[in-house]
Design an enzyme around this catalytic site. Sequence first.
Site, PDB file in Angstrom:
ATOM      1  N   GLY A   1       0.841  -1.205   0.000  1.00  0.00           N
ATOM      2  CA  GLY A   1       0.000   0.000   0.000  1.00  0.00           C
ATOM      3  C   GLY A   1       0.867   1.243   0.000  1.00  0.00           C
TER       4      GLY A   1
ATOM      5  N   ASP B   1      -2.232  -7.352  -5.833  1.00  0.00           N
ATOM      6  CA  ASP B   1      -3.369  -7.346  -4.902  1.00  0.00           C
ATOM      7  C   ASP B   1      -2.897  -8.020  -3.616  1.00  0.00           C
ATOM      8  OD1 ASP B   1      -5.655  -7.857  -3.489  1.00  0.00           O
ATOM      9  OD2 ASP B   1      -6.693  -8.923  -5.110  1.00  0.00           O
ATOM     10  N   VAL B   2      -2.835  -7.271  -2.513  1.00  0.00           N
ATOM     11  CA  VAL B   2      -2.288  -7.854  -1.279  1.00  0.00           C
ATOM     12  C   VAL B   2      -3.136  -9.009  -0.755  1.00  0.00           C
ATOM     13  CG1 VAL B   2      -0.987  -5.832  -0.468  1.00  0.00           C
ATOM     14  CG2 VAL B   2      -3.363  -6.151   0.272  1.00  0.00           C
TER      15      VAL B   2
ATOM     16  N   ASN C   1       1.315  -2.445   5.324  1.00  0.00           N
ATOM     17  CA  ASN C   1       0.588  -1.195   5.566  1.00  0.00           C
ATOM     18  C   ASN C   1      -0.754  -1.136   4.836  1.00  0.00           C
ATOM     19  OD1 ASN C   1       0.318   1.935   5.796  1.00  0.00           O
ATOM     20  ND2 ASN C   1       0.392   1.520   3.596  1.00  0.00           N
TER      21      ASN C   1
ATOM     22  N   SER D   1      -4.254  -0.099  14.038  1.00  0.00           N
ATOM     23  CA  SER D   1      -4.974   1.160  14.285  1.00  0.00           C
ATOM     24  C   SER D   1      -5.347   1.198  15.755  1.00  0.00           C
ATOM     25  CB  SER D   1      -6.245   1.186  13.436  1.00  0.00           C
ATOM     26  OG  SER D   1      -7.150   2.160  13.940  1.00  0.00           O
TER      27      SER D   1
ATOM     28  N   TYR E   1     -13.397  -3.431  10.118  1.00  0.00           N
ATOM     29  CA  TYR E   1     -12.075  -2.791  10.192  1.00  0.00           C
ATOM     30  C   TYR E   1     -11.402  -3.080  11.535  1.00  0.00           C
ATOM     31  CZ  TYR E   1      -8.719   1.128   9.847  1.00  0.00           C
ATOM     32  OH  TYR E   1      -7.586   1.912   9.799  1.00  0.00           O
TER      33      TYR E   1
ATOM     34  N   ALA F   1     -12.039  -5.511  13.598  1.00  0.00           N
ATOM     35  CA  ALA F   1     -11.704  -6.940  13.701  1.00  0.00           C
ATOM     36  C   ALA F   1     -10.398  -7.218  12.959  1.00  0.00           C
ATOM     37  CB  ALA F   1     -12.832  -7.794  13.140  1.00  0.00           C
TER      38      ALA F   1
ATOM     39  N   LYS G   1      -7.974  -5.069  12.346  1.00  0.00           N
ATOM     40  CA  LYS G   1      -6.849  -4.403  13.006  1.00  0.00           C
ATOM     41  C   LYS G   1      -6.513  -5.066  14.345  1.00  0.00           C
ATOM     42  CE  LYS G   1      -5.974  -1.264   9.865  1.00  0.00           C
ATOM     43  NZ  LYS G   1      -4.707  -1.272   9.110  1.00  0.00           N
TER      44      LYS G   1
ATOM     45  N   ILE H   1      -5.051  10.337  11.353  1.00  0.00           N
ATOM     46  CA  ILE H   1      -3.930  10.853  10.561  1.00  0.00           C
ATOM     47  C   ILE H   1      -4.503  11.504   9.305  1.00  0.00           C
ATOM     48  CG2 ILE H   1      -1.787  10.216   9.326  1.00  0.00           C
ATOM     49  CD1 ILE H   1      -1.618   9.634  12.347  1.00  0.00           C
TER      50      ILE H   1
HETATM   51  N1  CAA Z   1     -22.195   6.517  18.426  1.00  0.00           N
HETATM   52  C1  CAA Z   1     -23.449   6.112  18.746  1.00  0.00           C
HETATM   53  N2  CAA Z   1     -24.454   6.037  17.863  1.00  0.00           N
HETATM   54  C2  CAA Z   1     -24.201   6.409  16.599  1.00  0.00           C
HETATM   55  C3  CAA Z   1     -22.914   6.856  16.185  1.00  0.00           C
HETATM   56  C4  CAA Z   1     -21.907   6.904  17.163  1.00  0.00           C
HETATM   57  N3  CAA Z   1     -20.663   7.313  16.884  1.00  0.00           N
HETATM   58  N4  CAA Z   1     -22.961   7.120  14.860  1.00  0.00           N
HETATM   59  C5  CAA Z   1     -24.226   6.865  14.456  1.00  0.00           C
HETATM   60  N5  CAA Z   1     -24.977   6.434  15.513  1.00  0.00           N
HETATM   61  C6  CAA Z   1     -26.365   6.007  15.506  1.00  0.00           C
HETATM   62  C7  CAA Z   1     -27.294   6.994  14.811  1.00  0.00           C
HETATM   63  O1  CAA Z   1     -27.745   7.973  15.707  1.00  0.00           O
HETATM   64  C8  CAA Z   1     -28.403   6.085  14.342  1.00  0.00           C
HETATM   65  O2  CAA Z   1     -29.243   5.773  15.411  1.00  0.00           O
HETATM   66  P1  CAA Z   1     -30.816   5.432  15.184  1.00  0.00           P
HETATM   67  O3  CAA Z   1     -30.871   4.276  14.233  1.00  0.00           O
HETATM   68  O4  CAA Z   1     -31.323   5.118  16.523  1.00  0.00           O
HETATM   69  O5  CAA Z   1     -31.397   6.692  14.575  1.00  0.00           O
HETATM   70  C9  CAA Z   1     -27.696   4.779  13.972  1.00  0.00           C
HETATM   71  O6  CAA Z   1     -26.448   4.818  14.729  1.00  0.00           O
HETATM   72  C10 CAA Z   1     -27.376   4.683  12.495  1.00  0.00           C
HETATM   73  O7  CAA Z   1     -26.730   5.888  12.095  1.00  0.00           O
HETATM   74  P2  CAA Z   1     -26.738   6.370  10.585  1.00  0.00           P
HETATM   75  O8  CAA Z   1     -28.124   6.426  10.062  1.00  0.00           O
HETATM   76  O9  CAA Z   1     -25.876   7.599  10.491  1.00  0.00           O
HETATM   77  O10 CAA Z   1     -26.033   5.110   9.917  1.00  0.00           O
HETATM   78  P3  CAA Z   1     -25.209   4.992   8.645  1.00  0.00           P
HETATM   79  O11 CAA Z   1     -25.292   3.558   8.311  1.00  0.00           O
HETATM   80  O12 CAA Z   1     -25.592   5.991   7.614  1.00  0.00           O
HETATM   81  O13 CAA Z   1     -23.689   5.374   9.087  1.00  0.00           O
HETATM   82  C11 CAA Z   1     -21.617   5.056  10.266  1.00  0.00           C
HETATM   83  C12 CAA Z   1     -23.154   4.979  10.332  1.00  0.00           C
HETATM   84  C13 CAA Z   1     -21.081   4.019   9.297  1.00  0.00           C
HETATM   85  C14 CAA Z   1     -21.108   4.755  11.647  1.00  0.00           C
HETATM   86  C15 CAA Z   1     -21.187   6.461   9.771  1.00  0.00           C
HETATM   87  O14 CAA Z   1     -21.693   7.405  10.672  1.00  0.00           O
HETATM   88  C16 CAA Z   1     -19.671   6.594   9.712  1.00  0.00           C
HETATM   89  O15 CAA Z   1     -19.068   6.330   8.696  1.00  0.00           O
HETATM   90  N6  CAA Z   1     -19.032   7.034  10.810  1.00  0.00           N
HETATM   91  C17 CAA Z   1     -17.585   7.174  10.904  1.00  0.00           C
HETATM   92  C18 CAA Z   1     -16.912   5.885  11.180  1.00  0.00           C
HETATM   93  C19 CAA Z   1     -15.479   6.154  11.529  1.00  0.00           C
HETATM   94  O16 CAA Z   1     -15.169   6.726  12.541  1.00  0.00           O
HETATM   95  N7  CAA Z   1     -14.528   5.740  10.663  1.00  0.00           N
HETATM   96  C20 CAA Z   1     -13.172   5.994  10.943  1.00  0.00           C
HETATM   97  C21 CAA Z   1     -12.449   6.096   9.621  1.00  0.00           C
HETATM   98  S1  CAA Z   1     -10.755   6.599   9.825  1.00  0.00           S
HETATM   99  C22 CAA Z   1      -9.964   5.255  10.348  1.00  0.00           C
HETATM  100  O17 CAA Z   1     -10.485   4.204  10.532  1.00  0.00           O
HETATM  101  C23 CAA Z   1      -8.467   5.436  10.537  1.00  0.00           C
HETATM  102  C24 CAA Z   1      -7.977   4.859  11.798  1.00  0.00           C
HETATM  103  O18 CAA Z   1      -7.530   3.719  11.820  1.00  0.00           O
HETATM  104  C25 CAA Z   1      -7.957   5.673  13.026  1.00  0.00           C
END
Ligand code: CAA
Length: 248
Positions: free
Chosen positions: A12, A63-64, A90, A142, A155, A157, A159, A188
């Site tokens: 990656g 493809d890793v 990575n 992560s 993700y 699981a 990591k 990051i």
């Molecule tokens: N905590 C508690 N409840 C939450 C929440 C949270 N953080 N986020 C959403 N909810 C709840 C909503 O309120 C909703 O509740 P109800 O059904 O009771 O109304 C329910 O969960 C569903 O929410 P959505 O309708 O928004 O659901 P969705 O399917 O559209 O998306 C999600 C949900 C996938 C979590 C989206 O909000 C998302 O992508 N969040 C970010 C995820 C994240 O942090 N990714 C990190 C990427 S970076 C990375 O991973 C790098 C690293 O290693 C550090």
Amino acid sequence: MDLRGKSAIVTGGGQGIGAAIAKKLGSLGANVAIIDYDRDTEAKALVADLVTMGVQGLAIKADVSSFADAQAAILTVLQTFGDLHILVCNAGINRDGVIWKMTEDQWDKVIDVNLKGCFNYARAAAPVFRKQAYGKIINITSINGLRGRFGQSNYTASKGGIIAFTKTLARELGNKNINVNAVAPGLIETHMVAQMPEAARQTSLREIVMGRLGQPEDIANAVAFFASDLSRHITGQVLNVDGGQLIA
Ligand code: CAA
């Protein structure tokens, strides 16, 4: 830190954290092979940068998640550089979604790239490292693999699996002078983080005690330490590089 005379693979490596790692290892004197699936242009530009630094660079499209690709890539690196000392696993993707909506494909893709990808390259490199009684394996996990994260069961699981895998490899390979460690990034400044919903990113930002997003170079610096002999008596460890986002 001095990596002159060493050869490395970075999976990656075409963009983001992987590209920063490749550049850092190159700047310390290592020849670097970049494994990437879909970043041909970036990987080629990176190879040109490495050559400018006075080391060899190699871009391999693979493809890793394919073990056959991993075996072929290791062979190509050995044929091109003549040896291999450092493996940085990575490559990682996310396909976020709550468990009640997650598809089988979302689950499989993330596990195959993130976790199986580490297995494929470690499995292919281990005989080489064992034979020469020298090797450094650095897996990128992560902080979310340590604590869990809403919407990331696949993700986290993968990591978390990487952390257990790292500890087991450290036990299996230590008597052949092979160090196996993991680096756990927090938030990051990468493409992955740029794609997070804004509210989730703001929540994560507030967790960082140093009050700023990490940079890919922050991860590369930690990887360089594990790739060097300064860390020769450290194995089976996970180093969080997260500005204090997760202080256990
Ligand atoms: N905590 C508690 N409840 C939450 C929440 C949270 N953080 N986020 C959403 N909810 C709840 C909503 O309120 C909703 O509740 P109800 O059904 O009771 O109304 C329910 O969960 C569903 O929410 P959505 O309708 O928004 O659901 P969705 O399917 O559209 O998306 C999600 C949900 C996938 C979590 C989206 O909000 C998302 O992508 N969040 C970010 C995820 C994240 O942090 N990714 C990190 C990427 S970076 C990375 O991973 C790098 C690293 O290693 C550090």
